[in-house]
Scaffold this active site. Structure first.
Site, short mmCIF file in Angstrom:
data_model
loop_
_atom_site.label_atom_id
_atom_site.label_comp_id
_atom_site.label_asym_id
_atom_site.label_seq_id
_atom_site.Cartn_x
_atom_site.Cartn_y
_atom_site.Cartn_z
N CYS A 98 1.27 1.56 0.25
CA CYS A 98 1.66 0.75 -0.90
C CYS A 98 0.45 0.09 -1.57
O CYS A 98 -0.38 0.77 -2.15
CB CYS A 98 2.71 -0.27 -0.47
SG CYS A 98 3.76 -0.86 -1.81
N HIS A 99 0.32 -1.24 -1.46
CA HIS A 99 -0.82 -1.96 -2.05
C HIS A 99 -2.02 -2.02 -1.10
O HIS A 99 -3.06 -2.58 -1.44
CB HIS A 99 -0.41 -3.39 -2.43
CG HIS A 99 0.47 -3.45 -3.64
ND1 HIS A 99 1.82 -3.20 -3.57
CD2 HIS A 99 0.19 -3.74 -4.93
CE1 HIS A 99 2.34 -3.34 -4.78
NE2 HIS A 99 1.38 -3.66 -5.62
#
Length: 172
Positions: free
Chosen positions: A101-102
């Site tokens: 994800c991030h």
């Protein structure tokens, strides 16, 4: 079995930490949480996790792999020079790195993504591209038998499988 450093700060995406951690431990590996400070960090949805070691006290050589969960945590972590250097060592030494994800936001600050293949959450794709990475829109991508990346919690099954398989392939 591998000893995995899971770097974590407040506002991590709960399931992106808890699910892979369980998968690694179920496969026989050890996960140690490395944070900016000693104490407890809290996920976006309330998960409380104890930091095992402060990054300034973490012995890089004691770890076989790095795990970076998503959420807002990676953005907090990348503002800390010691954490950036800690993560950079894994990339430079080609030790396994698992990021979802991030999570790649921390890797952007290590300046080690130029020419590397990666995937990540939609909102950071331009940042990854600006860091020189080659983007892939797929549930999981393994680059150079070292860097495992995924886009969202929807990709956790593939992310966990690829991460555990990589550790096994490396004899860890």
């Amino acid at each position: 079995m591998a000893k995995i450093a899971a770097v974590l700060a407040d506002q991590f995406e709960d399931i992106e930490f808890t699910r892979p951690k369980k998968a690694y431990e179920d496969a026989g590996h050890t996960v140690e949480v490395v944070g900016l400070e000693e104490g407890t960090v809290t996920g976006k949805h309330g998960e409380q996790v104890q930091v095992d070691v402060k990054v300034s006290n973490a012995d890089y050589d004691a770890y076989d792999a790095l795990f970076i969960a998503g959420g807002f945590s990676p953005d907090i972590l990348r503002a800390d020079d010691e954490m950036v250097e800690f993560a950079k060592q894994f990339m430079d030494d080609m030790k396994p790195v698992f990021t979802i994800c991030h999570g790649p936001q921390l890797l952007i600050n290590t300046k080690t993504l130029d020419g590397r293949d990666i995937t990540g959450y939609k909102s950071i794709l331009v940042d990854l591209e600006n860091a020189g990475a080659k983007l892939h829109d797929t549930s999981v991508f393994v680059c150079q038998n070292q860097l495992v990346s995924s886009r969202t919690p929807d990709d956790l099954d593939d992310f966990e499988k690829a991460s555990v398989e990589l550790l096994q392939e490396k004899g860890l």
